[in-house]
Design a protein around this motif. Structure first.
Motif, short mmCIF file in Angstrom:
data_model
loop_
_atom_site.label_atom_id
_atom_site.label_comp_id
_atom_site.label_asym_id
_atom_site.label_seq_id
_atom_site.Cartn_x
_atom_site.Cartn_y
_atom_site.Cartn_z
N GLU A 35 -12.74 -6.95 -16.10
CA GLU A 35 -12.23 -7.93 -15.54
C GLU A 35 -11.91 -7.32 -13.88
OE1 GLU A 35 -8.34 -8.95 -16.01
OE2 GLU A 35 -9.96 -8.63 -18.20
N LEU A 36 -12.97 -6.77 -13.17
CA LEU A 36 -13.63 -6.93 -12.20
C LEU A 36 -14.45 -7.95 -11.69
CD1 LEU A 36 -13.58 -5.21 -9.50
CD2 LEU A 36 -15.85 -3.90 -10.20
N TYR A 37 -14.85 -8.78 -12.19
CA TYR A 37 -16.04 -9.50 -12.39
C TYR A 37 -15.40 -11.08 -12.85
CZ TYR A 37 -20.13 -7.26 -10.63
OH TYR A 37 -20.11 -6.52 -10.29
N ALA A 38 -13.72 -10.52 -13.06
CA ALA A 38 -12.78 -11.99 -13.50
C ALA A 38 -12.71 -12.62 -11.34
CB ALA A 38 -12.05 -11.62 -14.15
N LEU A 39 -12.53 -11.27 -10.78
CA LEU A 39 -11.66 -11.51 -9.66
C LEU A 39 -12.87 -12.86 -9.09
CD1 LEU A 39 -11.40 -7.69 -9.31
CD2 LEU A 39 -9.44 -9.93 -9.65
N PRO A 40 -11.84 -13.32 -7.75
CA PRO A 40 -12.96 -14.12 -6.82
C PRO A 40 -13.85 -12.99 -6.64
CG PRO A 40 -10.12 -14.77 -6.70
CD PRO A 40 -10.52 -13.70 -7.57
N GLN A 41 -14.90 -13.86 -5.91
CA GLN A 41 -15.69 -12.89 -5.52
C GLN A 41 -15.62 -11.77 -4.12
OE1 GLN A 41 -19.84 -14.36 -5.10
NE2 GLN A 41 -20.91 -13.30 -5.20
N ASP A 42 -14.48 -13.20 -2.94
CA ASP A 42 -14.28 -12.06 -2.34
C ASP A 42 -12.73 -11.75 -1.97
OD1 ASP A 42 -12.07 -14.59 -2.32
OD2 ASP A 42 -12.20 -14.82 -0.83
N GLU A 43 -12.09 -11.15 -3.61
CA GLU A 43 -11.35 -10.35 -3.63
C GLU A 43 -11.96 -8.71 -3.74
OE1 GLU A 43 -7.46 -10.52 -6.71
OE2 GLU A 43 -8.45 -12.21 -6.62
N HIS A 44 -11.01 -8.35 -2.97
CA HIS A 44 -10.31 -6.64 -2.98
C HIS A 44 -9.61 -6.47 -4.26
CE1 HIS A 44 -12.41 -8.51 0.49
NE2 HIS A 44 -13.60 -6.50 0.82
N ILE A 45 -10.08 -5.24 -4.90
CA ILE A 45 -8.67 -4.57 -5.36
C ILE A 45 -8.68 -3.02 -5.78
CG2 ILE A 45 -10.05 -4.96 -8.10
CD1 ILE A 45 -7.25 -6.34 -9.44
N ASP A 46 -7.29 -3.04 -5.73
CA ASP A 46 -7.45 -1.07 -5.75
C ASP A 46 -6.94 -0.65 -7.04
OD1 ASP A 46 -4.20 -2.01 -6.22
OD2 ASP A 46 -3.96 -0.60 -5.24
N VAL A 47 -7.19 0.57 -7.36
CA VAL A 47 -7.03 1.09 -9.15
C VAL A 47 -5.51 0.17 -10.23
CG1 VAL A 47 -6.89 3.15 -9.50
CG2 VAL A 47 -8.75 2.76 -8.40
N VAL A 88 -5.16 2.48 0.23
CA VAL A 88 -6.02 3.27 -0.40
C VAL A 88 -7.56 2.51 -1.02
CG1 VAL A 88 -3.87 3.84 -1.74
CG2 VAL A 88 -5.01 1.79 -2.80
N ALA A 89 -8.39 3.27 -1.72
CA ALA A 89 -9.51 2.49 -2.03
C ALA A 89 -9.13 0.85 -2.53
CB ALA A 89 -10.50 3.74 -2.57
N LEU A 90 -10.54 0.16 -1.75
CA LEU A 90 -10.19 -1.03 -2.71
C LEU A 90 -11.99 -1.29 -2.90
CD1 LEU A 90 -8.23 -3.09 -0.29
CD2 LEU A 90 -7.80 -1.89 -2.16
N TYR A 91 -11.72 -1.84 -4.00
CA TYR A 91 -13.18 -2.55 -4.51
C TYR A 91 -13.55 -3.82 -4.66
CZ TYR A 91 -12.60 2.47 -6.26
OH TYR A 91 -12.93 3.69 -6.21
#
Length: 156
Positions: A35-47, A88-91
Protein backbone atom coordinates in the motif's frame (compact mmCIF):
# COMPACT_ATOMS: atom_id res chain seq x y z
CA UNK A 1 2.44 4.03 -8.20
CA UNK A 2 5.66 2.04 -8.02
CA UNK A 3 6.23 -0.61 -10.62
CA UNK A 4 6.05 -4.27 -9.60
CA UNK A 5 9.82 -4.79 -9.70
CA UNK A 6 10.29 -1.93 -7.20
CA UNK A 7 7.73 -3.45 -4.84
CA UNK A 8 9.33 -6.89 -5.22
CA UNK A 9 12.76 -5.40 -4.47
CA UNK A 10 11.36 -3.60 -1.41
CA UNK A 11 9.82 -6.84 -0.15
CA UNK A 12 13.11 -8.71 -0.60
CA UNK A 13 15.03 -6.00 1.30
CA UNK A 14 12.41 -6.09 4.05
CA UNK A 15 12.46 -9.89 4.23
CA UNK A 16 16.26 -9.89 4.64
CA UNK A 17 16.01 -7.14 7.25
CA UNK A 18 13.42 -9.11 9.24
CA UNK A 19 15.57 -12.26 9.08
CA UNK A 20 18.62 -10.35 10.39
CA UNK A 21 16.48 -8.88 13.19
CA UNK A 22 14.96 -12.24 14.06
CA UNK A 23 11.50 -10.76 13.44
CA UNK A 24 8.46 -12.49 12.01
CA UNK A 25 7.57 -12.22 8.33
CA UNK A 26 3.82 -11.66 8.46
CA UNK A 27 1.49 -11.02 5.52
CA UNK A 28 0.24 -7.85 7.27
CA UNK A 29 3.73 -6.33 7.31
CA UNK A 30 4.20 -7.00 3.62
CA UNK A 31 0.75 -5.58 2.83
CA UNK A 32 1.93 -2.25 4.30
CA UNK A 33 4.71 -2.23 1.69
CA UNK A 34 2.15 -2.95 -1.04
CA UNK A 35 0.00 0.00 0.00
CA UNK A 36 2.83 2.46 0.71
CA UNK A 37 4.41 1.73 -2.66
CA UNK A 38 1.03 1.90 -4.43
CA UNK A 39 0.90 5.62 -3.63
CA UNK A 40 2.26 8.18 -6.09
CA UNK A 41 5.97 8.62 -5.41
CA UNK A 42 5.55 12.19 -4.13
CA UNK A 43 2.63 11.43 -1.81
CA UNK A 44 2.95 11.52 1.97
CA UNK A 45 0.56 9.55 4.19
CA UNK A 46 -0.07 9.25 7.91
CA UNK A 47 -0.89 6.08 9.81
CA UNK A 48 -4.60 6.87 9.94
CA UNK A 49 -4.76 7.46 6.19
CA UNK A 50 -2.92 4.21 5.50
CA UNK A 51 -5.14 2.36 7.97
CA UNK A 52 -8.34 3.63 6.30
CA UNK A 53 -6.97 2.92 2.83
CA UNK A 54 -6.12 -0.65 3.81
CA UNK A 55 -9.42 -1.25 5.64
CA UNK A 56 -11.35 0.02 2.59
CA UNK A 57 -9.49 -2.54 0.48
CA UNK A 58 -10.49 -5.35 2.83
CA UNK A 59 -7.24 -5.80 4.76
CA UNK A 60 -7.58 -6.97 8.34
CA UNK A 61 -4.85 -4.97 10.03
CA UNK A 62 -4.52 -2.91 13.20
CA UNK A 63 -3.17 0.59 13.58
CA UNK A 64 -0.50 -0.81 15.90
CA UNK A 65 0.72 -3.17 13.16
CA UNK A 66 0.89 -0.27 10.72
CA UNK A 67 2.81 1.91 13.23
CA UNK A 68 5.25 -0.88 14.01
CA UNK A 69 5.72 -1.86 10.37
CA UNK A 70 6.35 1.74 9.30
CA UNK A 71 8.98 2.06 12.05
CA UNK A 72 10.68 -1.07 10.68
CA UNK A 73 10.45 0.25 7.11
CA UNK A 74 12.10 3.50 8.20
CA UNK A 75 14.80 1.56 10.05
CA UNK A 76 15.66 -0.54 7.00
CA UNK A 77 15.53 2.40 4.57
CA UNK A 78 12.30 1.59 2.74
CA UNK A 79 10.30 4.54 4.12
CA UNK A 80 11.08 8.10 5.11
CA UNK A 81 9.33 9.67 8.09
CA UNK A 82 8.61 13.40 8.21
CA UNK A 83 7.30 15.50 11.07
CA UNK A 84 5.94 18.78 9.72
CA UNK A 85 5.09 21.53 12.21
CA UNK A 86 1.84 20.61 13.95
CA UNK A 87 1.09 17.60 11.78
CA UNK A 88 1.24 13.95 12.71
CA UNK A 89 4.11 11.92 11.29
CA UNK A 90 3.88 11.42 7.54
CA UNK A 91 5.61 8.69 5.55
CA UNK A 92 6.73 8.29 1.97
CA UNK A 93 8.38 5.48 0.05
CA UNK A 94 12.17 5.55 0.03
CA UNK A 95 13.49 2.84 -2.27
CA UNK A 96 13.70 5.18 -5.26
CA UNK A 97 13.99 8.25 -3.01
CA UNK A 98 15.84 11.22 -4.40
CA UNK A 99 16.57 13.86 -1.80
CA UNK A 100 14.15 16.75 -1.88
CA UNK A 101 12.89 19.44 0.43
CA UNK A 102 9.35 20.47 1.25
CA UNK A 103 7.01 23.45 1.22
CA UNK A 104 4.00 23.15 3.52
CA UNK A 105 1.08 25.55 3.21
CA UNK A 106 -0.06 26.94 6.58
CA UNK A 107 -3.60 27.36 5.21
CA UNK A 108 -4.42 24.30 3.15
CA UNK A 109 -1.67 21.99 4.52
CA UNK A 110 -0.69 20.89 1.02
CA UNK A 111 2.86 19.53 0.88
CA UNK A 112 4.91 20.26 -2.20
CA UNK A 113 8.31 18.73 -2.90
CA UNK A 114 11.15 20.65 -4.52
CA UNK A 115 14.86 20.38 -5.24
CA UNK A 116 17.20 23.29 -5.73
CA UNK A 117 20.93 22.95 -6.38
CA UNK A 118 21.59 26.16 -4.43
CA UNK A 119 20.73 24.31 -1.23
CA UNK A 120 23.60 21.89 -1.88
CA UNK A 121 25.93 24.89 -2.29
CA UNK A 122 24.82 26.17 1.10
CA UNK A 123 25.26 22.70 2.60
CA UNK A 124 28.83 22.52 1.26
CA UNK A 125 29.64 26.04 2.51
CA UNK A 126 28.31 25.25 6.00
CA UNK A 127 30.27 22.00 6.03
CA UNK A 128 33.45 23.96 5.33
CA UNK A 129 32.60 26.63 7.90
CA UNK A 130 31.91 24.06 10.62
CA UNK A 131 34.68 21.64 9.52
CA UNK A 132 32.02 18.98 9.11
CA UNK A 133 31.21 16.44 6.44
CA UNK A 134 27.50 17.21 6.12
CA UNK A 135 25.79 13.91 5.29
CA UNK A 136 22.16 14.98 5.18
CA UNK A 137 19.82 17.88 5.71
CA UNK A 138 16.16 18.65 6.08
CA UNK A 139 14.52 21.85 4.88
CA UNK A 140 10.85 22.64 5.27
CA UNK A 141 9.46 25.99 4.15
CA UNK A 142 6.09 27.11 5.54
CA UNK A 143 3.89 29.69 3.82
CA UNK A 144 0.31 30.88 3.47
CA UNK A 145 -1.81 29.62 0.60
CA UNK A 146 -2.17 32.05 -2.29
CA UNK A 147 -3.97 29.60 -4.57
CA UNK A 148 -7.40 30.97 -5.57
CA UNK A 149 -10.22 28.53 -4.76
CA UNK A 150 -7.76 26.04 -3.25
CA UNK A 151 -9.55 22.69 -2.86
CA UNK A 152 -7.42 21.88 0.18
CA UNK A 153 -8.18 25.10 2.07
CA UNK A 154 -9.55 24.36 5.53
CA UNK A 155 -11.71 27.23 6.73
CA UNK A 156 -11.57 27.86 10.45
Amino acid sequence: MAEKSIVDKAKKIFENFLLRQGSRKTPERFSVIDELYALPQDEHIDVEGLFLRMRNKGYSISRATIYNTLDLLVECGLAVKHQFKDKVALYEQALTYKHHDHHVCNQCRKIREFSDERINLIKEAMGEEFSSAITSHSLVLYGDCQIPDCKNLKLV
